[in-house]
Design a protein around this motif. Structure first.
Motif, PDB file in Angstrom:
ATOM      1  N   THR A 214       0.836  -1.205   0.000  1.00  0.00           N
ATOM      2  CA  THR A 214       0.000   0.000   0.000  1.00  0.00           C
ATOM      3  C   THR A 214       0.872   1.257   0.000  1.00  0.00           C
ATOM      4  OG1 THR A 214      -1.752  -1.138   1.211  1.00  0.00           O
ATOM      5  CG2 THR A 214      -1.792   1.263   1.246  1.00  0.00           C
ATOM      6  N   PHE A 215       1.898   1.262   0.838  1.00  0.00           N
ATOM      7  CA  PHE A 215       2.804   2.415   0.905  1.00  0.00           C
ATOM      8  C   PHE A 215       3.463   2.670  -0.446  1.00  0.00           C
ATOM      9  CE2 PHE A 215       7.145   4.012   1.417  1.00  0.00           C
ATOM     10  CZ  PHE A 215       6.897   5.220   2.069  1.00  0.00           C
ATOM     11  N   ILE A 216       3.949   1.605  -1.080  1.00  0.00           N
ATOM     12  CA  ILE A 216       4.642   1.746  -2.366  1.00  0.00           C
ATOM     13  C   ILE A 216       3.687   2.251  -3.448  1.00  0.00           C
ATOM     14  CG2 ILE A 216       5.806   0.474  -4.218  1.00  0.00           C
ATOM     15  CD1 ILE A 216       6.982  -1.349  -2.066  1.00  0.00           C
ATOM     16  N   MET A 217       2.472   1.690  -3.481  1.00  0.00           N
ATOM     17  CA  MET A 217       1.518   2.101  -4.507  1.00  0.00           C
ATOM     18  C   MET A 217       1.072   3.550  -4.320  1.00  0.00           C
ATOM     19  SD  MET A 217       1.253  -0.177  -6.753  1.00  0.00           S
ATOM     20  CE  MET A 217      -0.004   0.720  -7.654  1.00  0.00           C
ATOM     21  N   ILE A 218       0.927   3.982  -3.079  1.00  0.00           N
ATOM     22  CA  ILE A 218       0.555   5.379  -2.835  1.00  0.00           C
ATOM     23  C   ILE A 218       1.681   6.308  -3.290  1.00  0.00           C
ATOM     24  CG2 ILE A 218       0.122   7.111  -1.043  1.00  0.00           C
ATOM     25  CD1 ILE A 218      -1.385   4.974   0.521  1.00  0.00           C
ATOM     26  N   TYR A 219       2.909   5.955  -2.940  1.00  0.00           N
ATOM     27  CA  TYR A 219       4.057   6.798  -3.281  1.00  0.00           C
ATOM     28  C   TYR A 219       4.213   6.941  -4.798  1.00  0.00           C
ATOM     29  CZ  TYR A 219       8.855   8.423  -3.798  1.00  0.00           C
ATOM     30  OH  TYR A 219       9.967   9.127  -4.180  1.00  0.00           O
ATOM     31  N   PHE A 220       4.223   5.810  -5.498  1.00  0.00           N
ATOM     32  CA  PHE A 220       4.425   5.868  -6.945  1.00  0.00           C
ATOM     33  C   PHE A 220       3.149   6.272  -7.679  1.00  0.00           C
ATOM     34  CE2 PHE A 220       8.029   3.070  -5.857  1.00  0.00           C
ATOM     35  CZ  PHE A 220       9.033   3.724  -6.552  1.00  0.00           C
ATOM     36  N   GLY A 221       2.003   5.818  -7.174  1.00  0.00           N
ATOM     37  CA  GLY A 221       0.745   6.138  -7.831  1.00  0.00           C
ATOM     38  C   GLY A 221       0.450   7.624  -7.864  1.00  0.00           C
ATOM     39  N   MET A 222       0.864   8.346  -6.821  1.00  0.00           N
ATOM     40  CA  MET A 222       0.663   9.796  -6.774  1.00  0.00           C
ATOM     41  C   MET A 222       1.452  10.504  -7.866  1.00  0.00           C
ATOM     42  SD  MET A 222       0.802  10.463  -2.644  1.00  0.00           S
ATOM     43  CE  MET A 222       1.010  12.229  -2.870  1.00  0.00           C
ATOM     44  N   ASN A 223       2.605   9.929  -8.223  1.00  0.00           N
ATOM     45  CA  ASN A 223       3.486  10.568  -9.204  1.00  0.00           C
ATOM     46  C   ASN A 223       3.237  10.089 -10.633  1.00  0.00           C
ATOM     47  OD1 ASN A 223       5.076  12.093  -7.273  1.00  0.00           O
ATOM     48  ND2 ASN A 223       5.906  10.143  -6.607  1.00  0.00           N
ATOM     49  N   GLN A 224       2.377   9.083 -10.794  1.00  0.00           N
ATOM     50  CA  GLN A 224       2.120   8.535 -12.115  1.00  0.00           C
ATOM     51  C   GLN A 224       0.815   9.093 -12.674  1.00  0.00           C
ATOM     52  OE1 GLN A 224       3.977   6.161 -14.186  1.00  0.00           O
ATOM     53  NE2 GLN A 224       2.494   7.141 -15.548  1.00  0.00           N
ATOM     54  N   SER A 225       0.937   9.913 -13.683  1.00  0.00           N
ATOM     55  CA  SER A 225      -0.250  10.453 -14.334  1.00  0.00           C
ATOM     56  C   SER A 225      -0.549   9.653 -15.593  1.00  0.00           C
ATOM     57  CB  SER A 225      -0.041  11.934 -14.679  1.00  0.00           C
ATOM     58  OG  SER A 225       1.122  12.083 -15.485  1.00  0.00           O
ATOM     59  N   ALA A 226      -1.597  10.035 -16.298  1.00  0.00           N
ATOM     60  CA  ALA A 226      -1.947   9.350 -17.536  1.00  0.00           C
ATOM     61  C   ALA A 226      -0.790   9.438 -18.527  1.00  0.00           C
ATOM     62  CB  ALA A 226      -3.206   9.960 -18.129  1.00  0.00           C
ATOM     63  N   ILE A 227      -0.514   8.347 -19.217  1.00  0.00           N
ATOM     64  CA  ILE A 227       0.596   8.314 -20.164  1.00  0.00           C
ATOM     65  C   ILE A 227       0.167   8.859 -21.520  1.00  0.00           C
ATOM     66  CG2 ILE A 227       2.144   6.791 -21.453  1.00  0.00           C
ATOM     67  CD1 ILE A 227       2.229   4.974 -19.035  1.00  0.00           C
ATOM     68  N   TYR A 228      -0.961   8.382 -21.993  1.00  0.00           N
ATOM     69  CA  TYR A 228      -1.426   8.784 -23.323  1.00  0.00           C
ATOM     70  C   TYR A 228      -2.435   9.924 -23.230  1.00  0.00           C
ATOM     71  CZ  TYR A 228       0.663   4.461 -25.052  1.00  0.00           C
ATOM     72  OH  TYR A 228       1.541   3.455 -25.370  1.00  0.00           O
ATOM     73  N   GLN A 229      -2.276  10.885 -24.095  1.00  0.00           N
ATOM     74  CA  GLN A 229      -3.263  11.952 -24.208  1.00  0.00           C
ATOM     75  C   GLN A 229      -4.429  11.435 -25.030  1.00  0.00           C
ATOM     76  OE1 GLN A 229      -1.312  15.287 -26.011  1.00  0.00           O
ATOM     77  NE2 GLN A 229      -0.297  15.903 -24.132  1.00  0.00           N
ATOM     78  N   THR A 230      -5.622  11.861 -24.678  1.00  0.00           N
ATOM     79  CA  THR A 230      -6.797  11.452 -25.429  1.00  0.00           C
ATOM     80  C   THR A 230      -6.802  12.155 -26.775  1.00  0.00           C
ATOM     81  OG1 THR A 230      -8.052  11.215 -23.392  1.00  0.00           O
ATOM     82  CG2 THR A 230      -9.312  11.349 -25.437  1.00  0.00           C
ATOM     83  N   GLU A 231      -7.025  11.360 -27.826  1.00  0.00           N
ATOM     84  CA  GLU A 231      -7.057  11.941 -29.172  1.00  0.00           C
ATOM     85  C   GLU A 231      -8.327  12.741 -29.332  1.00  0.00           C
ATOM     86  OE1 GLU A 231      -6.130  10.641 -33.775  1.00  0.00           O
ATOM     87  OE2 GLU A 231      -6.402   9.116 -32.230  1.00  0.00           O
ATOM     88  N   LYS A 232      -8.207  13.961 -29.789  1.00  0.00           N
ATOM     89  CA  LYS A 232      -9.348  14.844 -29.915  1.00  0.00           C
ATOM     90  C   LYS A 232     -10.218  14.450 -31.104  1.00  0.00           C
ATOM     91  CE  LYS A 232      -6.789  18.770 -28.025  1.00  0.00           C
ATOM     92  NZ  LYS A 232      -6.312  20.132 -28.282  1.00  0.00           N
ATOM     93  N   GLY A 233     -11.531  14.608 -30.913  1.00  0.00           N
ATOM     94  CA  GLY A 233     -12.448  14.370 -32.020  1.00  0.00           C
ATOM     95  C   GLY A 233     -12.290  15.464 -33.046  1.00  0.00           C
ATOM     96  N   GLN A 234     -12.698  15.175 -34.270  1.00  0.00           N
ATOM     97  CA  GLN A 234     -12.493  16.138 -35.344  1.00  0.00           C
ATOM     98  C   GLN A 234     -13.252  17.444 -35.090  1.00  0.00           C
ATOM     99  OE1 GLN A 234     -10.331  16.043 -37.635  1.00  0.00           O
ATOM    100  NE2 GLN A 234      -9.630  13.995 -37.140  1.00  0.00           N
ATOM    101  N   SER A 235     -14.456  17.351 -34.493  1.00  0.00           N
ATOM    102  CA  SER A 235     -15.219  18.573 -34.235  1.00  0.00           C
ATOM    103  C   SER A 235     -14.499  19.460 -33.250  1.00  0.00           C
ATOM    104  CB  SER A 235     -16.611  18.213 -33.689  1.00  0.00           C
ATOM    105  OG  SER A 235     -16.501  17.481 -32.484  1.00  0.00           O
ATOM    106  N   GLU A 236     -13.864  18.837 -32.243  1.00  0.00           N
ATOM    107  CA  GLU A 236     -13.126  19.613 -31.250  1.00  0.00           C
ATOM    108  C   GLU A 236     -11.905  20.238 -31.889  1.00  0.00           C
ATOM    109  OE1 GLU A 236     -10.848  18.997 -26.969  1.00  0.00           O
ATOM    110  OE2 GLU A 236     -11.981  17.353 -27.872  1.00  0.00           O
TER     111      GLU A 236
END
Length: 371
Positions: A214-236
């Protein structure tokens, strides 16, 4: 000692629930981490009670251990698979958990960690079966999680311009390996004691394992954000880039013919030379897609076919070119070679030295002597 460890782990898991349920920007990976922390909190909290849970809730707490493997797999999937979404068919991963719950609801339950005299109860045989399948479950999901990470790492050069701790998931490989070692050691100990009945001294490290994990997952999980950006739809895309010229917009929609591929390749080169986006060490393919208003598939096709290289190699060729220009420019004499490398978009000394030599056939020091 075991009770103290369980209390620490219980408090940590509650803290983890608070952290990951409120972390912004939100991401599916944080949802899985929140549920994971909740499962651990329930298990450790139950171990602190002065009575056996099965006395009041027939299935007991043990079945939730069958959720640990699937939650590990889903967490890795949410990071390593682009645009990952939980589909109905993936709920099949929870079948072992449901089967154990249902089965324990229909028999005279024997506590998993009950005293030795309960081993004479005929229903204790089911505990042996549960634990055997739990060991298999943990091993299988470890392999599935590791396989996902390794497949993701092979795709990094197609999407990212740099390898980093965030996108390589090196920490997660170490964590899930530690997860395997700690939990299999504990489960195997229980298996030998209670399934094979070899009479080894009864001892469990499960509370310690869960607390450490639990300690390890909290420590690393807090620093790990999403890796891939969501691809924008054509209208956006059209809404945000209404000012884009027709040279860019013509690549949206239809398949590229040879002339369009050549034109888009020229547009890419002009963009790289004028905007120099590669100076950003976090620059990735999706950023270029958004800037050029073109589908990722077409852009990747142009880079791979027209440039005959992947995105990673193309960006770092430009970075090496940038370094060479700055080394020859007196304006940058006050910077070290490594400082220039960082200014040019590299994010580590090792990567810079390796790529520079690959591109020039010389080390940075050797190159400087030729100037």
């Amino acid at each position: 000692m075991d009770k103290t460890t369980a209390i620490i782990g219980f408090v940590q898991s509650l803290f983890g629930i608070l952290i990951f349920s409120t972390k912004r920007p939100g991401h599916l990976s944080f949802v899985f981490l929140t549920v994971w922390m909740a499962v651990i909190a329930i298990f450790l909290g139950a171990s602190l009670l002065p009575f056996q849970v099965v006395e009041y809730f027939k299935p007991g707490i043990f079945p939730i251990m069958f959720l640990i493997g699937p939650l590990l797999y889903f967490y890795v999937s949410s990071l390593a698979i682009e645009n990952f979404k939980l589909k109905p068919i993936q709920l099949l991963h929870f079948i072992p958990f449901l089967l154990v719950v249902i089965h324990r609801s229909t028999i005279q339950v024997v506590p998993i960690a009950g005293p030795p005299e309960l081993t004479d109860n005929p229903n204790y045989l089911y505990n042996k079966i549960y634990y055997s399948f739990l060991i298999v479950s943990v091993v299988v999901y470890w392999f599935l999680g590791l396989d996902l990470i390794l497949k993701h790492r092979k795709k990094i050069p197609l999407y990212f311009s740099n390898y980093s701790s965030r996108n390589t998931l090196n920490w997660l490989i170490l964590v899930i390996s530690l997860f395997l070692v700690l939990f299999i050691a504990n489960f195997s100990m229980f298996f030998v004691q209670n399934v094979l009945e070899l009479g080894i001294i009864r001892f469990t490290t499960l509370s310690f394992n869960l607390t450490l994990f639990t300690f390890i997952m909290i420590y690393f999980g807090m620093n790990q954000s999403a890796i891939y950006q969501t691809e924008k739809g054509q209208s956006e895309v059209h809404g945000q880039l209404a000012h884009s010229n027709s040279q860019e917009n013509k690549y949206v929609g239809s398949a590229l013919n040879n002339d369009q591929m050549a034109e888009l390749n020229d547009a890419v080169l002009i963009y790289l030379n004028s905007k120099k986006p590669y100076l950003n060490p976090d620059f990735n393919l999706q950023m270029m897609v958004d800037d050029l208003n073109v589908s990722r598939h077409k852009l990747s096709q142009v880079i791979n076919r027209s440039q005959n290289k992947n995105f990673y190699k193309l960006m770092n060729e430009y970075r090496v070119k940038e370094v060479k220009e700055k080394l020859a420019n007196k304006k940058y004499k006050n910077l070290t070679v490594l400082g220039i490398a960082y200014e040019s978009g590299f994010n580590s000394k090792t990567t810079f030295n390796r790529i520079f030599k690959e591109e020039t056939g010389m080390t940075p020091t050797e190159y400087i002597k030729t100037l």
